[in-house]
Design a protein around this motif. Structure first.
Motif, PDB file in Angstrom:
ATOM      1  N   MET A   1       0.808  -1.218   0.000  1.00 34.85           N
ATOM      2  CA  MET A   1       0.000   0.000   0.000  1.00 34.85           C
ATOM      3  C   MET A   1       0.840   1.267   0.000  1.00 34.85           C
ATOM      4  SD  MET A   1      -3.094  -1.103  -0.110  1.00 34.85           S
ATOM      5  CE  MET A   1      -4.005   0.367   0.310  1.00 34.85           C
ATOM      6  N   GLU A   2       2.145   1.104   0.051  1.00 35.63           N
ATOM      7  CA  GLU A   2       3.007   2.278   0.108  1.00 35.63           C
ATOM      8  C   GLU A   2       2.892   3.144  -1.152  1.00 35.63           C
ATOM      9  OE1 GLU A   2       7.166   0.409  -1.644  1.00 35.63           O
ATOM     10  OE2 GLU A   2       6.988   0.857   0.495  1.00 35.63           O
ATOM     11  N   MET A   3       2.428   2.539  -2.253  1.00 34.21           N
ATOM     12  CA  MET A   3       2.303   3.312  -3.489  1.00 34.21           C
ATOM     13  C   MET A   3       1.315   4.469  -3.340  1.00 34.21           C
ATOM     14  SD  MET A   3      -0.036   0.859  -5.948  1.00 34.21           S
ATOM     15  CE  MET A   3       0.962  -0.590  -5.636  1.00 34.21           C
ATOM     16  N   PHE A   4       0.346   4.310  -2.434  1.00 34.15           N
ATOM     17  CA  PHE A   4      -0.651   5.362  -2.255  1.00 34.15           C
ATOM     18  C   PHE A   4      -0.134   6.517  -1.402  1.00 34.15           C
ATOM     19  CE2 PHE A   4      -3.256   1.570  -3.151  1.00 34.15           C
ATOM     20  CZ  PHE A   4      -3.958   2.050  -4.242  1.00 34.15           C
ATOM     21  N   ASP A   5       1.088   6.400  -0.942  1.00 34.10           N
ATOM     22  CA  ASP A   5       1.702   7.526  -0.239  1.00 34.10           C
ATOM     23  C   ASP A   5       2.127   8.627  -1.207  1.00 34.10           C
ATOM     24  OD1 ASP A   5       1.385   6.212   2.167  1.00 34.10           O
ATOM     25  OD2 ASP A   5       3.378   5.297   2.121  1.00 34.10           O
ATOM     26  N   TYR A   6       2.216   8.275  -2.484  1.00 36.73           N
ATOM     27  CA  TYR A   6       2.658   9.233  -3.499  1.00 36.73           C
ATOM     28  C   TYR A   6       1.445   9.867  -4.169  1.00 36.73           C
ATOM     29  CZ  TYR A   6       6.982   6.594  -2.918  1.00 36.73           C
ATOM     30  OH  TYR A   6       8.085   5.966  -2.389  1.00 36.73           O
ATOM     31  N   PRO A   7       1.383  11.192  -4.222  1.00 38.85           N
ATOM     32  CA  PRO A   7       0.242  11.861  -4.862  1.00 38.85           C
ATOM     33  C   PRO A   7       0.054  11.464  -6.327  1.00 38.85           C
ATOM     34  CG  PRO A   7       1.501  13.422  -3.547  1.00 38.85           C
ATOM     35  CD  PRO A   7       2.301  12.157  -3.593  1.00 38.85           C
ATOM     36  N   PHE A   8       1.161  11.242  -7.059  1.00 39.60           N
ATOM     37  CA  PHE A   8       1.006  10.908  -8.478  1.00 39.60           C
ATOM     38  C   PHE A   8       0.349   9.545  -8.651  1.00 39.60           C
ATOM     39  CE2 PHE A   8       5.197   9.194  -7.426  1.00 39.60           C
ATOM     40  CZ  PHE A   8       5.208   7.960  -8.059  1.00 39.60           C
ATOM     41  N   MET A   9       0.566   8.599  -7.708  1.00 40.03           N
ATOM     42  CA  MET A   9      -0.102   7.301  -7.789  1.00 40.03           C
ATOM     43  C   MET A   9      -1.581   7.438  -7.453  1.00 40.03           C
ATOM     44  SD  MET A   9       1.856   4.989  -8.941  1.00 40.03           S
ATOM     45  CE  MET A   9       0.684   3.660  -8.660  1.00 40.03           C
ATOM     46  N   GLN A  10      -1.903   8.315  -6.523  1.00 39.07           N
ATOM     47  CA  GLN A  10      -3.305   8.557  -6.195  1.00 39.07           C
ATOM     48  C   GLN A  10      -4.052   9.121  -7.408  1.00 39.07           C
ATOM     49  OE1 GLN A  10      -3.321  11.164  -2.792  1.00 39.07           O
ATOM     50  NE2 GLN A  10      -1.975   9.835  -1.593  1.00 39.07           N
ATOM     51  N   ARG A  11      -3.416  10.099  -8.073  1.00 40.95           N
ATOM     52  CA  ARG A  11      -4.040  10.674  -9.278  1.00 40.95           C
ATOM     53  C   ARG A  11      -4.142   9.630 -10.391  1.00 40.95           C
ATOM     54  NH1 ARG A  11      -0.639  15.082  -7.788  1.00 40.95           N
ATOM     55  NH2 ARG A  11       0.932  14.411  -9.305  1.00 40.95           N
ATOM     56  N   ALA A  12      -3.136   8.766 -10.493  1.00 37.93           N
ATOM     57  CA  ALA A  12      -3.144   7.735 -11.532  1.00 37.93           C
ATOM     58  C   ALA A  12      -4.304   6.769 -11.344  1.00 37.93           C
ATOM     59  CB  ALA A  12      -1.818   6.972 -11.522  1.00 37.93           C
ATOM     60  N   PHE A  13      -4.557   6.353 -10.102  1.00 39.04           N
ATOM     61  CA  PHE A  13      -5.655   5.425  -9.844  1.00 39.04           C
ATOM     62  C   PHE A  13      -7.008   6.089 -10.092  1.00 39.04           C
ATOM     63  CE2 PHE A  13      -2.698   2.480  -7.977  1.00 39.04           C
ATOM     64  CZ  PHE A  13      -3.345   1.251  -8.065  1.00 39.04           C
ATOM     65  N   ILE A  14      -7.159   7.333  -9.668  1.00 42.73           N
ATOM     66  CA  ILE A  14      -8.425   8.031  -9.898  1.00 42.73           C
ATOM     67  C   ILE A  14      -8.689   8.181 -11.396  1.00 42.73           C
ATOM     68  CG2 ILE A  14      -9.643  10.225  -9.605  1.00 42.73           C
ATOM     69  CD1 ILE A  14      -8.140  10.567  -6.959  1.00 42.73           C
TER      70      ILE A  14
END
Length: 264
Positions: A1-14
C-alpha cells in the motif's frame, strides 16, 4: 500500500478508474453495433490534434478533443446521410489521420517526450487539472449514456425499427459518437493513442462471452475494465512496467480466461 503515499499514484488510480468505467460503458454500444474500429480511428484522429497542439504551442488535450469531435461528426454524417459503409469510412479516416499526424510531426522536427507519452500513455504524469477536466466531461458523458441507455440499446439492436418507433435515431447517433470522441480524447493521456481501443473494446467482448443480458453485460464489462486498471497499475508500480501496456495485457488475460470458461 506504500504506493498510495505518493500523490502521483493517487491521481493515476483516480484517472485510470474513471476512464476505465467510461470507456467500457460506451464501448458496449459500439461493440454491439459492430462499430469497434471507431475507437481506434478516433484515437488516431486525436493524435492529429495532439500533434497540432505541440506544433503551435496550444493545449494538446483540447486540440485532441476538438479534432476527435469534428472527425466523429464527419464519420456519422457520411454514414447516416450518404449511406457509406461504416468500415470503409473508418478505414479512410484511420489511415488519413495517421498520415496527417506523421506529416505534422515531421514539420515539427521530430518526436519528443510529450508526443511519445500520448502515443503510449503517461498515467503517472496526470495532474490535478487533468483530473478536473476528466471529472467534468466524464460526468457529462456518463450522464448522457445513462439517461439515453434504453434508446441507445434499441438503436444498437435495430436502427431501422428504432426509427420506426419514433426514436430520434440520427440525433442520438451524433450524441453517442460525440461522447465516445470526448472519452477517447481524454483517455489517450492515460493509456495512449495506440492502446485506448483495447480498453474500450476488450471488456465488452469478454463480458459478452458470459451470455447475460445487455445491462448485466455492461456492468460486467465495467468491472473487468476496473479490475484490469487496478492490477495493471499495481503491476506497473512493482515491476516498473509501462502502465498503459500493463493494463492492456491484463485485459487480454481476462479475455482469454473468458474464452476458456465459455468455450461455446
Amino acid at each position: 500500500m506504500e504506493m498510495f503515499d505518493y500523490p502521483f499514484m493517487q491521481r493515476a488510480f483516480i484517472a485510470g478508474l474513471m476512464i476505465a468505467f467510461l470507456a467500457s460503458l460506451s464501448g458496449s454500444f459500439i461493440v454491439l453495433r459492430r462499430y469497434s474500429l471507431l475507437s481506434e480511428t478516433l484515437a488516431h484522429v486525436s493524435l492529429v490534434g495532439v500533434s497540432l497542439g505541440l506544433l503551435f504551442g496550444l493545449s494538446p488535450l483540447w486540440m485532441a478533443v476538438a479534432a476527435s469531435l469534428v472527425a466523429s461528426w464527419l464519420i456519422e454524417y457520411l454514414r447516416s446521410v450518404h449511406g457509406m459503409y461504416s468500415d470503409s469510412i473508418l478505414a479512410i479516416f484511420l489511415s488519413g489521420s495517421l498520415a496527417l499526424a506523421i506529416v505534422i510531426v515531421s514539420l515539427a522536427g521530430s518526436f519528443n517526450a510529450s508526443l511519445f507519452s500520448y502515443l503510449f500513455g503517461s498515467i503517472l504524469s496526470v495532474s490535478n487539472e487533468d483530473l478536473w477536466v476528466m471529472g467534468v466531461f466524464g460526468s457529462l458523458a456518463m450522464a448522457l449514456l445513462l439517461i439515453f441507455f434504453k434508446e441507445l440499446y434499441f438503436i444498437a439492436f435495430d436502427e431501422e425499427v428504432a426509427r420506426a418507433g419514433g426514436i430520434r435515431v440520427t440525433l442520438l447517433n451524433f450524441m453517442l459518437v460525440s461522447v465516445i470522441a470526448i472519452i477517447i480524447a481524454l483517455s489517450i493521456r492515460v493509456v495512449g493513442t495506440l492502446l485506448i481501443g483495447a480498453l474500450m473494446v476488450i471488456p465488452p467482448v469478454a463480458a459478452i462471452r458470459f451470455g447475460m443480458g445487455f445491462f448485466k453485460t455492461t456492468i460486467l464489462s465495467a468491472l473487468i475494465a476496473l479490475l484490469s486498471v487496478v492490477i495493471g497499475l499495481v503491476g506497473s508500480y512493482i515491476f516498473a512496467l509501462p502502465s498503459g501496456a500493463a493494463i492492456v495485457l491484463c485485459l487480454l488475460v481476462i479475455f482469454v480466461i473468458a474464452l476458456a470458461v465459455n468455450r461455446r
